[in-house]
Write an enzyme that holds these catalytic residues in place. Structure first.
Site, PDB file in Angstrom:
ATOM      1  N   TYR A 119     -18.413  14.276 -15.990  1.00 36.35           N
ATOM      2  CA  TYR A 119     -18.681  12.677 -15.749  1.00 36.35           C
ATOM      3  C   TYR A 119     -19.893  12.578 -14.688  1.00 36.35           C
ATOM      4  CZ  TYR A 119     -18.231   7.949 -14.351  1.00 36.35           C
ATOM      5  OH  TYR A 119     -18.472   6.434 -14.226  1.00 36.35           O
ATOM      6  N   ASP A 154      -9.893  17.217 -15.984  1.00 40.89           N
ATOM      7  CA  ASP A 154     -10.193  15.868 -16.179  1.00 40.89           C
ATOM      8  C   ASP A 154      -9.961  15.818 -17.577  1.00 40.89           C
ATOM      9  OD1 ASP A 154     -11.319  13.348 -16.926  1.00 40.89           O
ATOM     10  OD2 ASP A 154     -12.688  13.171 -15.225  1.00 40.89           O
ATOM     11  N   ARG A 202       1.001  -1.186   0.023  1.00 39.93           N
ATOM     12  CA  ARG A 202      -0.261  -0.154  -0.131  1.00 39.93           C
ATOM     13  C   ARG A 202       0.889   1.129   0.094  1.00 39.93           C
ATOM     14  NH1 ARG A 202      -2.089   1.918   4.499  1.00 39.93           N
ATOM     15  NH2 ARG A 202      -2.269  -0.176   5.473  1.00 39.93           N
ATOM     16  N   LYS A 239     -10.225   4.236 -19.339  1.00 40.56           N
ATOM     17  CA  LYS A 239     -10.623   4.262 -20.776  1.00 40.56           C
ATOM     18  C   LYS A 239      -9.473   4.135 -21.671  1.00 40.56           C
ATOM     19  CE  LYS A 239     -14.286   5.357 -18.210  1.00 40.56           C
ATOM     20  NZ  LYS A 239     -14.662   6.751 -17.536  1.00 40.56           N
TER      21      LYS A 239
HETATM   22  C1  LIG Z   1     -14.970   7.152 -16.442  1.00 39.07           C
HETATM   23  C2  LIG Z   1     -14.736   8.376 -16.206  1.00 39.07           C
HETATM   24  C3  LIG Z   1     -14.394   8.931 -14.711  1.00 39.07           C
HETATM   25  C4  LIG Z   1     -14.377   7.810 -13.614  1.00 39.07           C
HETATM   26  O1  LIG Z   1     -13.406   7.050 -13.843  1.00 39.07           O
HETATM   27  P1  LIG Z   1     -13.362   5.318 -13.366  1.00 39.07           P
HETATM   28  O2  LIG Z   1     -12.133   4.770 -13.812  1.00 39.07           O
HETATM   29  O3  LIG Z   1     -14.755   4.541 -13.948  1.00 39.07           O
HETATM   30  O4  LIG Z   1     -13.620   5.367 -11.881  1.00 39.07           O
HETATM   31  C5  LIG Z   1     -14.149  10.029 -14.647  1.00 39.07           C
HETATM   32  N1  LIG Z   1     -13.949  10.913 -15.473  1.00 39.07           N
HETATM   33  C6  LIG Z   1     -14.190  10.736 -16.727  1.00 39.07           C
HETATM   34  C7  LIG Z   1     -14.380  11.794 -17.873  1.00 39.07           C
HETATM   35  C8  LIG Z   1     -14.737   9.425 -17.270  1.00 39.07           C
HETATM   36  O5  LIG Z   1     -15.183   9.101 -18.225  1.00 39.07           O
END
Ligand SMILES: *Cc1c(COP(=O)(O)O)cnc(C)c1O
Length: 415
Positions: free
Chosen positions: A116, A181, A63, A206
């Site tokens: 999101y 983001d 961790r 993603k």
């Molecule tokens: C999917 C997504 C998230 C969250 O990510 P996870 O890996 O599902 O926790 C945050 N921001 C955007 C733009 C996303 O598409």
């Protein structure tokens, strides 16, 4: 050493120690604990890690530190032009760590919709003791308070693909750090830190992983923030598994090729969707009118691999398209080698209050497509077939005559 090209960094970063180890692929270190050789100095080693500092010589416990994950972090930092990066078990774990670390500066956050759905919910629910003010990206400075610790924006935004001028938001935020983001853009298409942002976040689940088989999150930032984030990660435990770290690192090597090729397909589909009779509106930053501030070329190196469109007939018709596609997979998530289609109002943005959803442009008939690496012609044939069914349904009363009633790309924001 001279700065290497992006593609070169994508392939080679985070692999600097491999030749010395005598291996070609990065080893996956699955140890949860590490034998303590001598007790001399181990305390200092522990303290350094617990304070978010660098590894001395013993990782002590998984961790606190994992070498496989660190290779991915180094590689991602190299692609974002960041001093450091800190990886987490998911994008939401990464955002949680940023919000917790930001609490030192106050409990207030300024954010711009749409984001999101999970991000919207985490900020709006007050779950982490955060107080959020939602505002238009041009009005960030007016929303600041003495206890504002962070500004949060997402560009391109999920799911409307609206673009936000990061440099302008940074200027308005003044001393307050800005988190971008950048999941939809990936480091291939934009580097928010170069525009003055303090933190850039990716849902690594993603595009970075890119094959729909690994979950993770990562924040690229400066050394001070990185230490804070590691401290939070150690305390709260949102670590990335070493196997996931390996897969994400491997994904980075093909990231530029995948993004450029998917983007080519997205452009092809967006143009065709925009002139289809069953489509009321198409959102794609590469279409005329969808980038009113001229950010492509200035902030982004391309319009990306996601598009959204509104079908005639609202939610019912959208559901039919999702059920009729055969090649595209009806599923949430994005950034995989295969194309995915989903209905934001009932899935990814379900947690967002309907009035906020509507006000930020997420309508009932909207479908979002993440374009993969299939032949664009095959994807179009599939979508066309699915849309034929919608035309049979016919437009809802009054809706057909309103086709293109809004110029595509007029970003609708919550003021
Ligand atoms: C999917 C997504 C998230 C969250 O990510 P996870 O890996 O599902 O926790 C945050 N921001 C955007 C733009 C996303 O598409």
């Amino acid at each position: 050493m001279k700065k290497l090209g992006f593609e070169t960094r994508a392939v080679h970063s985070g692999r600097e120690d491999l030749a010395g180890l005598g291996v070609h692929a990065p080893p996956i270190d699955l140890s949860t604990t590490y034998p303590v050789g001598s007790m001399g100095g181990i305390g200092e080693c522990f303290d350094a890690l617990a304070q978010g500092g660098p590894l001395r010589d013993n990782p002590i416990y998984a961790r606190l530190h994992n070498p496989t994950v660190v290779r991915f972090e180094k590689a991602l930092a190299a692609l974002e032009g960041a001093e450091e990066a800190v990886a987490f078990g998911s994008g939401m774990a990464a955002l949680t760590a940023v919000l917790l670390a930001a609490r030192q500066g106050g409990k207030h956050v300024v954010a711009c919709r749409p984001v999101y759905g999970g991000t919207d919910h985490l900020l709006d629910s007050g779950l982490l003791g955060v107080e959020v003010t939602w505002t238009h990206p041009h009005h960030v400075s007016k929303a600041l308070r003495p206890d504002t610790a962070l500004v949060v924006v997402e560009t391109p935004a999920n799911p409307t693909l609206a673009l936000i001028d990061v440099a302008r938001v940074v200027a308005q935020a003044g001393e307050v750090p800005v988190l971008v983001d950048s999941t939809f853009a990936t480091p291939v298409l934009q580097n928010p830190l170069a525009l003055g942002a303090s933190l850039v976040l990716h849902s690594a689940t993603k595009f970075l992983g890119g094959h729909g088989d690994v979950m993770g999150g990562v924040v690229a930032t400066n050394a001070v923030w990185a230490a804070r984030l590691r401290q939070v990660r150690i305390a709260t435990g949102g670590v990335l598994h070493p196997e996931a770290g390996y897969m994400l690192h491997r994904g980075l090597a093909t990231l530029p090729v995948r993004v450029r090729e998917s983007q080519r397909g997205a452009m092809f589909l967006a143009q065709r969707l925009a002139s289809h009779p069953a489509v009321l509106r198409t959102w794609y930053p590469g279409l005329a009118g969808c980038d009113p501030e001229g950010l492509i070329g200035r902030q982004m190196r391309g319009p990306g691999c996601l598009l959204s469109f509104e079908v005639v007939g609202g939610a019912k018709a959208a559901a039919q398209v999702m059920e009729r596609v055969e090649l595209l997979t009806p599923a949430v998530s994005l950034g995989s080698v295969d194309s995915l289609i989903q209905h934001p109002a009932s899935l990814t943005h379900r947690v967002v209050d309907e009035k906020h959803r509507e006000a930020s442009g997420i309508c009932a008939g909207m479908l979002r497509v993440s374009v993969g690496l299939e032949s664009p012609e095959d994807l179009w044939a599939d979508l066309q077939r699915a849309l034929e069914g919608v035309q049979v349904l016919g437009p809802e009363v009054g809706e057909g005559s309103e086709k293109n009633r809004r110029p595509s790309g007029d970003a609708v924001w919550v003021g």
